[in-house]
Scaffold this motif. Sequence first.
Motif, PDB file in Angstrom:
ATOM      1  N   ILE A  90       0.857  -1.181   0.000  1.00  0.00           N
ATOM      2  CA  ILE A  90       0.000   0.000   0.000  1.00  0.00           C
ATOM      3  C   ILE A  90       0.896   1.235   0.000  1.00  0.00           C
ATOM      4  O   ILE A  90       1.671   1.460   0.942  1.00  0.00           O
ATOM      5  CB  ILE A  90      -0.928  -0.002   1.229  1.00  0.00           C
ATOM      6  CG1 ILE A  90      -1.824  -1.246   1.196  1.00  0.00           C
ATOM      7  CG2 ILE A  90      -1.781   1.272   1.279  1.00  0.00           C
ATOM      8  CD1 ILE A  90      -2.600  -1.470   2.482  1.00  0.00           C
ATOM      9  N   VAL A  91       0.785   2.026  -1.058  1.00  0.00           N
ATOM     10  CA  VAL A  91       1.644   3.208  -1.204  1.00  0.00           C
ATOM     11  C   VAL A  91       0.853   4.508  -1.064  1.00  0.00           C
ATOM     12  O   VAL A  91       1.453   5.566  -0.845  1.00  0.00           O
ATOM     13  CB  VAL A  91       2.369   3.170  -2.571  1.00  0.00           C
ATOM     14  CG1 VAL A  91       3.361   2.014  -2.616  1.00  0.00           C
ATOM     15  CG2 VAL A  91       1.381   3.074  -3.720  1.00  0.00           C
ATOM     16  N   GLU A  92      -0.467   4.448  -1.189  1.00  0.00           N
ATOM     17  CA  GLU A  92      -1.320   5.624  -1.020  1.00  0.00           C
ATOM     18  C   GLU A  92      -2.434   5.270  -0.024  1.00  0.00           C
ATOM     19  O   GLU A  92      -3.514   4.803  -0.411  1.00  0.00           O
ATOM     20  CB  GLU A  92      -1.920   6.066  -2.352  1.00  0.00           C
ATOM     21  CG  GLU A  92      -0.921   6.560  -3.372  1.00  0.00           C
ATOM     22  CD  GLU A  92      -0.346   7.916  -2.996  1.00  0.00           C
ATOM     23  OE1 GLU A  92      -0.926   8.584  -2.102  1.00  0.00           O
ATOM     24  OE2 GLU A  92       0.682   8.298  -3.571  1.00  0.00           O
ATOM     25  N   PRO A  93      -2.167   5.466   1.289  1.00  0.00           N
ATOM     26  CA  PRO A  93      -3.163   5.059   2.303  1.00  0.00           C
ATOM     27  C   PRO A  93      -4.532   5.708   2.121  1.00  0.00           C
ATOM     28  O   PRO A  93      -5.563   5.073   2.387  1.00  0.00           O
ATOM     29  CB  PRO A  93      -2.508   5.499   3.619  1.00  0.00           C
ATOM     30  CG  PRO A  93      -1.042   5.516   3.334  1.00  0.00           C
ATOM     31  CD  PRO A  93      -0.926   5.957   1.908  1.00  0.00           C
ATOM     32  N   GLU A 110      -1.394  -1.920 -13.016  1.00  0.00           N
ATOM     33  CA  GLU A 110      -2.094  -0.795 -13.641  1.00  0.00           C
ATOM     34  C   GLU A 110      -3.521  -0.675 -13.114  1.00  0.00           C
ATOM     35  O   GLU A 110      -4.021   0.443 -12.870  1.00  0.00           O
ATOM     36  CB  GLU A 110      -2.102  -0.986 -15.157  1.00  0.00           C
ATOM     37  CG  GLU A 110      -2.627   0.207 -15.936  1.00  0.00           C
ATOM     38  CD  GLU A 110      -1.741   1.433 -15.805  1.00  0.00           C
ATOM     39  OE1 GLU A 110      -2.275   2.559 -15.941  1.00  0.00           O
ATOM     40  OE2 GLU A 110      -0.527   1.271 -15.563  1.00  0.00           O
ATOM     41  N   ALA A 111      -4.171  -1.822 -12.890  1.00  0.00           N
ATOM     42  CA  ALA A 111      -5.559  -1.794 -12.429  1.00  0.00           C
ATOM     43  C   ALA A 111      -5.676  -1.395 -10.959  1.00  0.00           C
ATOM     44  O   ALA A 111      -6.663  -0.769 -10.553  1.00  0.00           O
ATOM     45  CB  ALA A 111      -6.194  -3.165 -12.641  1.00  0.00           C
ATOM     46  N   ALA A 112      -4.666  -1.740 -10.132  1.00  0.00           N
ATOM     47  CA  ALA A 112      -4.732  -1.469  -8.691  1.00  0.00           C
ATOM     48  C   ALA A 112      -4.169  -0.110  -8.319  1.00  0.00           C
ATOM     49  O   ALA A 112      -4.288   0.305  -7.154  1.00  0.00           O
ATOM     50  CB  ALA A 112      -3.974  -2.561  -7.931  1.00  0.00           C
ATOM     51  N   LYS A 113      -3.594   0.601  -9.265  1.00  0.00           N
ATOM     52  CA  LYS A 113      -2.992   1.914  -8.968  1.00  0.00           C
ATOM     53  C   LYS A 113      -4.029   2.901  -8.425  1.00  0.00           C
ATOM     54  O   LYS A 113      -3.731   3.641  -7.464  1.00  0.00           O
ATOM     55  CB  LYS A 113      -2.310   2.460 -10.212  1.00  0.00           C
ATOM     56  CG  LYS A 113      -1.465   3.695  -9.950  1.00  0.00           C
ATOM     57  CD  LYS A 113      -0.769   4.143 -11.224  1.00  0.00           C
ATOM     58  CE  LYS A 113       0.241   3.116 -11.698  1.00  0.00           C
ATOM     59  NZ  LYS A 113       0.982   3.601 -12.903  1.00  0.00           N
ATOM     60  N   PRO A 114      -5.240   2.979  -8.947  1.00  0.00           N
ATOM     61  CA  PRO A 114      -6.242   3.922  -8.383  1.00  0.00           C
ATOM     62  C   PRO A 114      -6.631   3.586  -6.950  1.00  0.00           C
ATOM     63  O   PRO A 114      -7.224   4.424  -6.263  1.00  0.00           O
ATOM     64  CB  PRO A 114      -7.444   3.771  -9.314  1.00  0.00           C
ATOM     65  CG  PRO A 114      -6.871   3.242 -10.588  1.00  0.00           C
ATOM     66  CD  PRO A 114      -5.752   2.353 -10.177  1.00  0.00           C
ATOM     67  N   GLY A 157      -4.411   2.834  -4.645  1.00  0.00           N
ATOM     68  CA  GLY A 157      -3.255   3.098  -3.791  1.00  0.00           C
ATOM     69  C   GLY A 157      -2.421   1.870  -3.516  1.00  0.00           C
ATOM     70  O   GLY A 157      -1.651   1.827  -2.544  1.00  0.00           O
ATOM     71  N   ILE A 158      -2.549   0.836  -4.380  1.00  0.00           N
ATOM     72  CA  ILE A 158      -1.834  -0.428  -4.193  1.00  0.00           C
ATOM     73  C   ILE A 158      -0.805  -0.599  -5.310  1.00  0.00           C
ATOM     74  O   ILE A 158      -1.127  -0.382  -6.489  1.00  0.00           O
ATOM     75  CB  ILE A 158      -2.822  -1.618  -4.192  1.00  0.00           C
ATOM     76  CG1 ILE A 158      -3.816  -1.484  -3.041  1.00  0.00           C
ATOM     77  CG2 ILE A 158      -2.058  -2.941  -4.086  1.00  0.00           C
ATOM     78  CD1 ILE A 158      -4.900  -2.537  -3.061  1.00  0.00           C
ATOM     79  N   LYS A 159       0.398  -0.994  -4.947  1.00  0.00           N
ATOM     80  CA  LYS A 159       1.441  -1.289  -5.922  1.00  0.00           C
ATOM     81  C   LYS A 159       1.696  -2.794  -5.930  1.00  0.00           C
ATOM     82  O   LYS A 159       1.962  -3.402  -4.881  1.00  0.00           O
ATOM     83  CB  LYS A 159       2.738  -0.546  -5.575  1.00  0.00           C
ATOM     84  CG  LYS A 159       3.907  -0.899  -6.495  1.00  0.00           C
ATOM     85  CD  LYS A 159       5.148  -0.090  -6.139  1.00  0.00           C
ATOM     86  CE  LYS A 159       6.342  -0.533  -6.966  1.00  0.00           C
ATOM     87  NZ  LYS A 159       6.084  -0.493  -8.425  1.00  0.00           N
ATOM     88  N   ILE A 160       1.606  -3.411  -7.116  1.00  0.00           N
ATOM     89  CA  ILE A 160       1.856  -4.848  -7.256  1.00  0.00           C
ATOM     90  C   ILE A 160       3.357  -5.056  -7.492  1.00  0.00           C
ATOM     91  O   ILE A 160       3.903  -4.565  -8.478  1.00  0.00           O
ATOM     92  CB  ILE A 160       1.041  -5.453  -8.415  1.00  0.00           C
ATOM     93  CG1 ILE A 160      -0.445  -5.109  -8.260  1.00  0.00           C
ATOM     94  CG2 ILE A 160       1.263  -6.956  -8.486  1.00  0.00           C
ATOM     95  CD1 ILE A 160      -1.065  -5.625  -6.990  1.00  0.00           C
ATOM     96  N   ASN A 161       4.000  -5.757  -6.582  1.00  0.00           N
ATOM     97  CA  ASN A 161       5.453  -6.001  -6.711  1.00  0.00           C
ATOM     98  C   ASN A 161       5.765  -7.266  -7.515  1.00  0.00           C
ATOM     99  O   ASN A 161       6.615  -7.238  -8.403  1.00  0.00           O
ATOM    100  CB  ASN A 161       6.092  -6.111  -5.327  1.00  0.00           C
ATOM    101  CG  ASN A 161       6.041  -4.794  -4.574  1.00  0.00           C
ATOM    102  OD1 ASN A 161       6.026  -3.721  -5.183  1.00  0.00           O
ATOM    103  ND2 ASN A 161       5.985  -4.858  -3.248  1.00  0.00           N
ATOM    104  N   ARG A 162       5.051  -8.357  -7.211  1.00  0.00           N
ATOM    105  CA  ARG A 162       5.302  -9.609  -7.922  1.00  0.00           C
ATOM    106  C   ARG A 162       4.032 -10.432  -7.990  1.00  0.00           C
ATOM    107  O   ARG A 162       3.170 -10.326  -7.120  1.00  0.00           O
ATOM    108  CB  ARG A 162       6.388 -10.469  -7.227  1.00  0.00           C
ATOM    109  CG  ARG A 162       7.745  -9.831  -7.203  1.00  0.00           C
ATOM    110  CD  ARG A 162       8.851 -10.869  -6.897  1.00  0.00           C
ATOM    111  NE  ARG A 162       8.570 -11.718  -5.759  1.00  0.00           N
ATOM    112  CZ  ARG A 162       8.757 -11.370  -4.481  1.00  0.00           C
ATOM    113  NH1 ARG A 162       9.156 -10.156  -4.178  1.00  0.00           N
ATOM    114  NH2 ARG A 162       8.520 -12.224  -3.504  1.00  0.00           N
ATOM    115  N   MET A 163       3.962 -11.218  -9.041  1.00  0.00           N
ATOM    116  CA  MET A 163       2.858 -12.163  -9.198  1.00  0.00           C
ATOM    117  C   MET A 163       3.456 -13.496  -9.622  1.00  0.00           C
ATOM    118  O   MET A 163       4.222 -13.556 -10.585  1.00  0.00           O
ATOM    119  CB  MET A 163       1.878 -11.654 -10.255  1.00  0.00           C
ATOM    120  CG  MET A 163       0.805 -12.654 -10.653  1.00  0.00           C
ATOM    121  SD  MET A 163      -0.373 -12.939  -9.298  1.00  0.00           S
ATOM    122  CE  MET A 163      -1.318 -14.307  -9.954  1.00  0.00           C
TER     123      MET A 163
END
Length: 302
Positions: free
Chosen positions: A89-92, A143-147, A149-155
Amino acid sequence: MLLFILTIISIVFILLRVRIVSQSQAYIIERFGSYKYTWTVGIKFLIPFSDKIIQKISLKEQVNDFTPQPVLTRDNIMIEIDSVLYFQIVEPKLYTYEIEKPISALENLTATTLRNIIGELELDNLLSSRESVNKKIKLVLDEAAKPWGIKINRMELKNIILPEDIKEALEKEMKAERKKRELIFLAEGEKKSRILKAEGEKISTILEAEAKMRELVLIAEAEKEALFIKAEGEAEYLVKIEKAKADAIKKLNSAEPSKEVLILRSIESFEKLSHTASKIIIPNEVSQLFSPKEMLKEIKDK
């Protein structure tokens, strides 16, 4: 006394409104029901009656191991994908206000993305290019989770669960492939063995030829040396004979032989020639010392 009690109560009340925010956390604060600010690391004071902590959010990387999702591949094989998502979480503020139940939404988004991307791949491509599939899904989810406030590091596709019949067919195929590689390996080993054997025989033949050549060279050199030594011996022998003759002549000249001795030597020489030659030529020097008649007579007498 009352003042002291009120002072103590005020101090306790104030201490209860003080918050210490750690480095790995963020606090969402509302004032009178609306967003006011986000607390980050440090000592913070919550204003009584107006400010309220709505949510405490961890800023650490989180891991979500989703339940296996059924997915249909392009070649119509139903499989189950067991996936693991690493996010942060980068944008609480966005995480708190933009979507209800963000983790649940993230799980649904992951399942949808898996179906869309894997549905475009055949099973063989999926099994052989899992790493590229991981990266592609990660980009779409990020790209989908950016709005939110979540950053995806790995899948990561942790496990691909296949139907039993497909699993058995793949196991048979892998066994056949292993057998094929084994046969190829044995054939290559036999080929290399033959090549090494042929090279060994070739080297052996070359070494034998070189040894034979050296032997012939040594024999030729030995024969040459023997002929040279023989020639030197014969030459030395002839030199000695000529030297002996020269010494004999020298001694004869130094002895100043008498007429009779010279005649006698000449007669001995002519006597030897008379046995082999049909014609005898008498040198002038000898004829002057002794007449031919006398010489012939002397020879006959002998």
